[in-house]
Scaffold this active site. Structure first.
Site, short mmCIF file in Angstrom:
data_model
loop_
_atom_site.label_atom_id
_atom_site.label_comp_id
_atom_site.label_asym_id
_atom_site.label_seq_id
_atom_site.Cartn_x
_atom_site.Cartn_y
_atom_site.Cartn_z
N ASP A 210 9.67 -0.45 31.09
CA ASP A 210 8.40 -1.06 31.50
C ASP A 210 7.33 -0.72 30.49
O ASP A 210 7.48 0.19 29.68
CB ASP A 210 7.98 -0.51 32.87
CG ASP A 210 7.78 1.00 32.84
OD1 ASP A 210 6.67 1.46 32.53
OD2 ASP A 210 8.77 1.74 33.09
N ASP A 212 3.93 1.06 30.33
CA ASP A 212 3.19 1.97 31.19
C ASP A 212 1.90 1.28 31.64
O ASP A 212 1.56 0.20 31.15
CB ASP A 212 2.90 3.26 30.42
CG ASP A 212 2.67 4.45 31.32
OD1 ASP A 212 3.44 4.63 32.27
OD2 ASP A 212 1.70 5.19 31.07
#
Length: 291
Positions: A210, A212
């Protein structure tokens, strides 16, 4: 040390289902530092020994701050591991590192504070060099394997290790970006420090799951989103282990980068002042250095 290189893999669910891994069995290992996260899976790949340790235990039972890092590294050492591949899920701090990218880490910033970070202590003091905290030789082999597999990757990067278990605030995430960090996670420290003390080659492959929370164009990190990408990356990670194992096996002699001699000139306590109990507890770690 000759040609007896043994690859150990520290990682998460799915990595132990490696195509070509034969004669597998789960082994219970007890260490002077307590129990590791789980039993260790031993097997053979193309006739060479391979050892796998599920970092959080099967079923992901143990949070980062409660991992017994010392027992984990010691257990791998007990089973003859010389080279460690650490596979970790991380968040990206760079636009150029989207989910699905693998980063071969070369530096860490350690911001953990609730973990035992050394095998040594009162009665036997040592200070190992950590300017280059991972094995560049092993990193080169990992890069070769990733290129052969056509897995999107970056050769170098700085891994910001936070305590957790909560994810970052936006302010923290932006701060780490300003420090020049590339990815963020919770597990590779003190793992890398302990591997160096144990005179083992260590390298990290950080799998981006992902962006952040700094990235305004993406949803803030959630467990569901992370798990989805982790599952997607699992097959790539298994392929990496399969491609890396024979490359590691072909090393002749000790690591040319000095990983296997890290305790030379590192033990500070004078022989007459060394605690016998500590020497006994650390016998596997210091055997080579102290003869």
């Amino acid at each position: 040390m000759g040609n007896d290189a043994v690859l150990g893999v520290i990682g998460g669910s799915g990595l132990y289902d490696i195509d070509g891994l034969e004669n597998t069995r789960w082994v219970t290992v007890t260490t002077p530092f307590g129990d590791p996260s789980d039993q260790l899976l031993t097997g053979e790949f193309a006739g060479r020994k391979l050892v796998f340790l599920p970092r959080h235990g099967r079923g992901h039972r143990i949070p980062p701050s409660e991992l017994n890092f010392r027992a984990n590294i010691h257990a791998l050492k007990q089973l003859g591991v010389t080279d460690i591949l650490s596979v970790s899920a991380v968040g990206s701090l760079r636009e150029t590192l989207p989910p699905g990218t693998f980063v071969v880490i070369d530096q860490f910033i350690d911001r953990t504070f609730a973990r035992d970070k050394t095998f040594f202590g009162s009665g036997l003091v040592a200070h190992v060099a950590l300017g280059h905290p991972v094995c560049g030789r092993l990193g080169d082999l990992i890069e070769q394997a990733l290129a052969e597999l056509d897995i999107p990757h970056q050769r170098r990067g700085t891994y910001m290790v936070m305590e957790g278990p909560q994810f970052s605030t936006v302010a923290e995430s932006k701060l780490y970006r300003s420090w020049g960090c590339d990815v963020i996670g919770m597990t590779n420290m003190p793992e890398a420090k302990l591997a160096r003390e144990a005179e083992m080659c260590y390298a990290t492959v950080a799998m981006v799951t992902d962006y952040d929370c700094w990235h305004e164009g993406h949803d803030h990190v959630s467990v569901d989103a992370v798990i989805k990408v982790v599952v997607a990356n699992a097959g790539k990670a298994r392929s990496l282990v399969s491609a890396l194992a024979p490359k590691v096996a072909h090393r002749d002699g000790p690591c040319v980068q000095g990983c296997h001699t890290a305790l030379d000139n590192a033990i500070m306590t004078a022989p007459s002042h060394r605690d016998p109990a500590m020497l006994d507890k650390l016998s596997l770690i210091v055997k080579r250095a102290l003869g």
